[in-house]
Write a protein that holds these residues in place. Structure first.
Motif, mmCIF file in Angstrom:
data_model
loop_
_atom_site.group_PDB
_atom_site.id
_atom_site.type_symbol
_atom_site.label_atom_id
_atom_site.label_comp_id
_atom_site.label_asym_id
_atom_site.label_seq_id
_atom_site.Cartn_x
_atom_site.Cartn_y
_atom_site.Cartn_z
ATOM 1 N N VAL A 111 1.901 2.651 4.408
ATOM 2 C CA VAL A 111 3.151 3.412 4.459
ATOM 3 C C VAL A 111 4.342 2.457 4.508
ATOM 4 O O VAL A 111 4.353 1.480 5.272
ATOM 5 N N GLN A 112 5.340 2.762 3.682
ATOM 6 C CA GLN A 112 6.580 1.989 3.593
ATOM 7 C C GLN A 112 7.762 2.884 3.978
ATOM 8 O O GLN A 112 7.638 4.117 3.993
ATOM 9 N N PRO A 113 8.915 2.298 4.251
ATOM 10 C CA PRO A 113 10.100 3.133 4.521
ATOM 11 C C PRO A 113 10.499 3.937 3.286
ATOM 12 O O PRO A 113 10.124 3.601 2.152
ATOM 13 N N GLY A 114 11.258 5.018 3.518
ATOM 14 C CA GLY A 114 11.838 5.770 2.407
ATOM 15 C C GLY A 114 10.865 6.656 1.661
ATOM 16 O O GLY A 114 11.063 6.905 0.459
ATOM 17 N N GLY A 115 9.815 7.133 2.323
ATOM 18 C CA GLY A 115 8.894 8.058 1.664
ATOM 19 C C GLY A 115 8.039 7.422 0.582
ATOM 20 O O GLY A 115 7.659 8.068 -0.385
ATOM 21 N N ARG A 116 7.747 6.162 0.747
ATOM 22 C CA ARG A 116 6.918 5.454 -0.232
ATOM 23 C C ARG A 116 5.724 4.802 0.459
ATOM 24 O O ARG A 116 5.663 4.700 1.674
ATOM 25 N N ALA A 117 4.788 4.336 -0.360
ATOM 26 C CA ALA A 117 3.630 3.604 0.154
ATOM 27 C C ALA A 117 3.143 2.667 -0.929
ATOM 28 O O ALA A 117 3.321 2.927 -2.129
ATOM 29 N N VAL A 118 2.550 1.555 -0.496
ATOM 30 C CA VAL A 118 1.826 0.706 -1.434
ATOM 31 C C VAL A 118 0.417 1.295 -1.511
ATOM 32 O O VAL A 118 -0.251 1.464 -0.483
ATOM 33 N N ARG A 119 -0.005 1.650 -2.718
ATOM 34 C CA ARG A 119 -1.312 2.280 -2.908
ATOM 35 C C ARG A 119 -2.265 1.304 -3.576
ATOM 36 O O ARG A 119 -1.931 0.682 -4.583
ATOM 37 N N GLU A 125 -5.629 3.523 -12.627
ATOM 38 C CA GLU A 125 -5.740 4.380 -11.444
ATOM 39 C C GLU A 125 -5.985 3.583 -10.173
ATOM 40 O O GLU A 125 -5.571 3.977 -9.085
ATOM 41 N N TRP A 126 -6.668 2.443 -10.299
ATOM 42 C CA TRP A 126 -7.068 1.668 -9.123
ATOM 43 C C TRP A 126 -6.212 0.422 -8.902
ATOM 44 O O TRP A 126 -6.446 -0.320 -7.963
ATOM 45 N N GLN A 127 -5.215 0.212 -9.750
ATOM 46 C CA GLN A 127 -4.357 -0.957 -9.592
ATOM 47 C C GLN A 127 -3.309 -0.721 -8.507
ATOM 48 O O GLN A 127 -2.822 0.396 -8.325
ATOM 49 N N LYS A 128 -2.950 -1.779 -7.801
ATOM 50 C CA LYS A 128 -1.942 -1.699 -6.740
ATOM 51 C C LYS A 128 -0.613 -1.254 -7.330
ATOM 52 O O LYS A 128 -0.185 -1.762 -8.362
ATOM 53 N N GLN A 129 0.025 -0.291 -6.660
ATOM 54 C CA GLN A 129 1.334 0.163 -7.104
ATOM 55 C C GLN A 129 2.073 0.833 -5.952
ATOM 56 O O GLN A 129 1.458 1.290 -4.989
ATOM 57 N N VAL A 130 3.394 0.867 -6.055
ATOM 58 C CA VAL A 130 4.214 1.581 -5.083
ATOM 59 C C VAL A 130 4.361 3.011 -5.579
ATOM 60 O O VAL A 130 4.690 3.251 -6.741
ATOM 61 N N VAL A 131 4.086 3.979 -4.672
ATOM 62 C CA VAL A 131 4.130 5.399 -5.040
ATOM 63 C C VAL A 131 4.954 6.158 -4.008
ATOM 64 O O VAL A 131 5.155 5.697 -2.879
ATOM 65 N N TYR A 132 5.432 7.341 -4.416
ATOM 66 C CA TYR A 132 6.027 8.248 -3.444
ATOM 67 C C TYR A 132 4.902 8.801 -2.583
ATOM 68 O O TYR A 132 3.835 9.160 -3.089
ATOM 69 N N TYR A 133 5.148 8.870 -1.266
ATOM 70 C CA TYR A 133 4.080 9.319 -0.369
ATOM 71 C C TYR A 133 4.696 9.977 0.845
ATOM 72 O O TYR A 133 5.424 9.341 1.621
ATOM 73 N N ARG A 134 4.416 11.270 1.016
ATOM 74 C CA ARG A 134 4.958 12.022 2.146
ATOM 75 C C ARG A 134 3.987 11.951 3.319
ATOM 76 O O ARG A 134 2.811 12.288 3.179
ATOM 77 N N THR A 135 4.501 11.521 4.454
ATOM 78 C CA THR A 135 3.699 11.473 5.671
ATOM 79 C C THR A 135 4.639 11.415 6.865
ATOM 80 O O THR A 135 5.796 10.983 6.732
ATOM 81 N N THR A 136 4.142 11.845 8.003
ATOM 82 C CA THR A 136 4.906 11.721 9.245
ATOM 83 C C THR A 136 4.576 10.421 9.969
ATOM 84 O O THR A 136 5.174 10.119 11.001
ATOM 85 N N GLU A 137 3.642 9.646 9.427
ATOM 86 C CA GLU A 137 3.254 8.379 10.051
ATOM 87 C C GLU A 137 4.330 7.317 9.797
ATOM 88 O O GLU A 137 4.950 7.290 8.727
ATOM 89 N N PRO A 138 4.536 6.419 10.761
ATOM 90 C CA PRO A 138 5.584 5.404 10.595
ATOM 91 C C PRO A 138 5.202 4.321 9.586
ATOM 92 O O PRO A 138 4.013 4.107 9.315
ATOM 93 N N PRO A 139 6.204 3.634 9.027
ATOM 94 C CA PRO A 139 5.919 2.509 8.136
ATOM 95 C C PRO A 139 5.006 1.492 8.819
ATOM 96 O O PRO A 139 5.114 1.254 10.026
ATOM 97 N N GLY A 140 4.121 0.906 8.027
ATOM 98 C CA GLY A 140 3.158 -0.063 8.558
ATOM 99 C C GLY A 140 1.801 0.542 8.848
ATOM 100 O O GLY A 140 0.831 -0.186 9.061
ATOM 101 N N THR A 141 1.704 1.877 8.848
ATOM 102 C CA THR A 141 0.421 2.554 9.070
ATOM 103 C C THR A 141 -0.417 2.495 7.795
ATOM 104 O O THR A 141 0.105 2.623 6.687
#
Length: 198
Positions: free
Chosen positions: A78-86, A49-65
């Motif tokens: 936040v990453q491009p394409g509706g994803r984020a590094v979590r 649950e706490w390990q770094k992973q790329v996930v789908y993530y919906r947000t209106t914030e720009p990549p890099g936030t």
């Protein structure tokens, strides 16, 4: 004589239970707080649950936030394409959580640590200054948030990731904070939320 000795041991045992159940004693034993000088066990295995992973993530914030959800105990980059590094994080304990919009104003590798007076008042055993290094509670990297005393930083206690333990800062294991540090510049927008985005 044997009965008296037996009764004495029973009284000592009962007294020990009373002392260990006293609130101050229990808090002192169970409150890990910051542990200056402790060197992190880098082989510690985080729960998935706490390990770094790329996930789908919906947000209106720009990549890099950076978006921090204290309720989820996750930090999202936040990453491009509706994803984020979590990343899994440790957050402020009850009474020390907050929310707001800030920017990263400074970055430091193996940062020095000067606990603020409020923290020293709560934890008088803390040093007044500690040079950066493996035994420093700020860990391998720190990103300073606005003009506040709060930071996103590493930790020498990897087992605290996923818990509410800090005085308001956000902690990641050293490998993750180093990864995040390398991905974001000074000026990065940081949104701290106590509830997940809808």
């Amino acid at each position: 004589m044997t009965t008296f000795r037996h009764l004495s041991w029973m009284m000592i045992a009962a007294l020990g239970l009373v002392v260990s159940a006293a609130p101050g004693f229990a808090q002192q034993q169970n409150d890990p707080g910051d542990q200056p000088g402790l060197v992190a066990d880098d082989s510690y295995q985080l729960d998935p649950e706490w390990q770094k992973q790329v996930v789908y993530y919906r947000t209106t914030e720009p990549p890099g936030t950076i978006i921090i959800s204290t309720a989820e105990r996750h930090l999202y980059l936040v990453q491009p394409g509706g994803r984020a590094v979590r990343y899994g994080i440790g957050v402020g304990r009850d009474g020390f959580q907050w929310q707001g919009l800030l920017n990263i104003t400074r970055k430091a590798e193996w940062p020095d640590w000067t606990p603020p007076p409020e923290m020293i008042a709560r934890q008088p055993y803390l040093p007044r200054f500690m040079a950066g290094g493996p035994g420093n509670p700020l860990g391998a990297r720190a990103m300073y948030l606005g003009t506040t005393v709060y930071r996103i930083h590493g930790t020498n206690q990897p087992w605290t990731i996923g818990t509410k333990i800090s005085s308001g800062c956000f902690r990641l294991v050293n490998a993750d904070v180093t990864d995040l540090y390398d991905r974001v510049p000074v000026g990065t927008k940081v949104i701290v939320r106590q509830k997940p985005e809808l």
